[in-house]
Scaffold this active site. Structure first.
Site, PDB file in Angstrom:
ATOM      1  N   GLU A  97     -31.728  -5.098   1.251  1.00  0.00           N
ATOM      2  CA  GLU A  97     -31.642  -6.562   1.229  1.00  0.00           C
ATOM      3  C   GLU A  97     -31.849  -7.110   2.633  1.00  0.00           C
ATOM      4  OE1 GLU A  97     -31.980  -9.246   0.069  1.00  0.00           O
ATOM      5  OE2 GLU A  97     -30.523  -9.912  -1.395  1.00  0.00           O
ATOM      6  N   ASP A  98     -32.304  -8.337   2.707  1.00  0.00           N
ATOM      7  CA  ASP A  98     -32.468  -8.959   4.028  1.00  0.00           C
ATOM      8  C   ASP A  98     -31.125  -9.360   4.626  1.00  0.00           C
ATOM      9  OD1 ASP A  98     -32.030 -10.976   2.146  1.00  0.00           O
ATOM     10  OD2 ASP A  98     -33.945 -11.978   2.480  1.00  0.00           O
ATOM     11  N   ASP A 101     -24.844 -12.812   2.257  1.00  0.00           N
ATOM     12  CA  ASP A 101     -24.264 -14.108   2.593  1.00  0.00           C
ATOM     13  C   ASP A 101     -22.974 -14.250   1.780  1.00  0.00           C
ATOM     14  OD1 ASP A 101     -24.251 -16.695   3.685  1.00  0.00           O
ATOM     15  OD2 ASP A 101     -25.431 -17.518   2.057  1.00  0.00           O
ATOM     16  N   PHE A 150     -28.228 -20.561   9.534  1.00  0.00           N
ATOM     17  CA  PHE A 150     -29.347 -20.261   8.652  1.00  0.00           C
ATOM     18  C   PHE A 150     -30.476 -19.646   9.479  1.00  0.00           C
ATOM     19  CE2 PHE A 150     -33.000 -20.956   5.953  1.00  0.00           C
ATOM     20  CZ  PHE A 150     -32.490 -20.532   4.737  1.00  0.00           C
ATOM     21  N   ARG A 163     -41.582 -16.499   7.524  1.00  0.00           N
ATOM     22  CA  ARG A 163     -41.326 -15.093   7.188  1.00  0.00           C
ATOM     23  C   ARG A 163     -42.010 -14.149   8.176  1.00  0.00           C
ATOM     24  NH1 ARG A 163     -39.029 -14.804   2.043  1.00  0.00           N
ATOM     25  NH2 ARG A 163     -39.744 -16.348   0.552  1.00  0.00           N
TER      26      ARG A 163
HETATM   27  P1  5GP Z   1     -25.892 -14.195  -1.394  1.00  0.00           P
HETATM   28  O1  5GP Z   1     -26.026 -13.911  -2.848  1.00  0.00           O
HETATM   29  O2  5GP Z   1     -25.300 -13.085  -0.589  1.00  0.00           O
HETATM   30  O3  5GP Z   1     -25.180 -15.508  -1.154  1.00  0.00           O
HETATM   31  O4  5GP Z   1     -27.333 -14.536  -0.876  1.00  0.00           O
HETATM   32  C1  5GP Z   1     -28.232 -13.614  -0.448  1.00  0.00           C
HETATM   33  C2  5GP Z   1     -29.598 -14.248  -0.376  1.00  0.00           C
HETATM   34  O5  5GP Z   1     -29.525 -15.593   0.122  1.00  0.00           O
HETATM   35  C3  5GP Z   1     -30.456 -13.507   0.634  1.00  0.00           C
HETATM   36  O6  5GP Z   1     -31.140 -12.465   0.024  1.00  0.00           O
HETATM   37  C4  5GP Z   1     -31.385 -14.600   1.113  1.00  0.00           C
HETATM   38  O7  5GP Z   1     -32.486 -14.715   0.241  1.00  0.00           O
HETATM   39  C5  5GP Z   1     -30.573 -15.865   1.029  1.00  0.00           C
HETATM   40  N1  5GP Z   1     -29.983 -16.217   2.336  1.00  0.00           N
HETATM   41  C6  5GP Z   1     -28.684 -16.170   2.687  1.00  0.00           C
HETATM   42  N2  5GP Z   1     -28.509 -16.554   3.970  1.00  0.00           N
HETATM   43  C7  5GP Z   1     -29.739 -16.842   4.441  1.00  0.00           C
HETATM   44  C8  5GP Z   1     -30.222 -17.291   5.731  1.00  0.00           C
HETATM   45  O8  5GP Z   1     -29.505 -17.490   6.710  1.00  0.00           O
HETATM   46  N3  5GP Z   1     -31.571 -17.470   5.826  1.00  0.00           N
HETATM   47  C9  5GP Z   1     -32.420 -17.273   4.777  1.00  0.00           C
HETATM   48  N4  5GP Z   1     -33.727 -17.493   5.006  1.00  0.00           N
HETATM   49  N5  5GP Z   1     -31.995 -16.855   3.557  1.00  0.00           N
HETATM   50  C10 5GP Z   1     -30.665 -16.653   3.402  1.00  0.00           C
END
Ligand code: 5GP
Length: 174
Positions: A97-98, A101, A150, A163
């Site tokens: 995963e990137d 959050d 962010f 990206r």
């Molecule tokens: P979670 O389900 O953990 O809340 O969200 C994960 C997804 O939210 C990540 O895979 C990503 O796509 C998006 N995301 C969360 N924080 C960021 C951020 O700071 N920047 C970007 N571009 N995407 C984020």
């Protein structure tokens, strides 16, 4: 409003850390085959870099789940937009995963992969925003912990842009 990107993690820092992660994963999975699952689109740049640094047999697959769309806030609802092509039975799955959050995406994916018969499922994330966590999920491999900002670059977008930046940056509006 003018938009600029402030560098948070340089290209050199990110690449050096991914190299270390690849070495660690190769050690931990020694003697096994590893099945990397890249969560599109954000993790694609990270997965390619990581896979090149792993020196045990690797197979890869891709999945796309719903994310923030045009906004910077999670809807909390997770939908599969593109499913895996390979079965998971008996595989050592490493979800790539990137960023973690709230943790909701990974919590959902972990459950799904186990249901589908993976031998074991671990998580690898380039970035982690621990302050934002809403569910109890922790990556087994984390590149960097970052503050609640962010971020874009290295695969991460803001409304589908940025990206391709080779570093991790924070979008600032002046
Ligand atoms: P979670 O389900 O953990 O809340 O969200 C994960 C997804 O939210 C990540 O895979 C990503 O796509 C998006 N995301 C969360 N924080 C960021 C951020 O700071 N920047 C970007 N571009 N995407 C984020």
């Amino acid at each position: 409003m003018a938009e600029r990107i402030e560098v948070l993690l340089s290209e050199e820092e990110v690449n050096a850390r991914i190299r270390e992660m690849g070495e660690q994963i190769s050690k931990d999975y020694a003697g096994k085959n590893i099945h990397l699952i890249c969560i599109l689109k954000g993790a694609s740049f990270f997965m390619c870099e990581l896979a090149k640094r792993i020196d045990i047999p690797v197979s890869i697959d891709f999945m796309s789940v719903s994310s923030y769309g045009e906004s910077t806030e999670s809807s909390g609802e997770i939908k599969i937009k593109k499913d895996l092509e390979e079965p998971l039975e008996g595989k050592h799955v490493l979800i790539v995963e990137d960023i973690v959050d709230t943790g909701k995406t990974l919590q959902y994916l972990m459950g799904l992969m186990k249901e589908r018969g993976a031998e074991d499922v671990k998580l690898c994330a380039l970035l982690d925003k621990p302050d934002r966590r809403l569910v109890d999920v922790k990556a087994d491999y984390t590149g960097f912990q970052i503050p609640d900002e962010f971020v874009v670059g290295y695969g991460l977008d803001y409304a589908q842009r940025h990206r391709n930046l080779p570093y991790i940056g924070v979008v600032k509006f002046d």
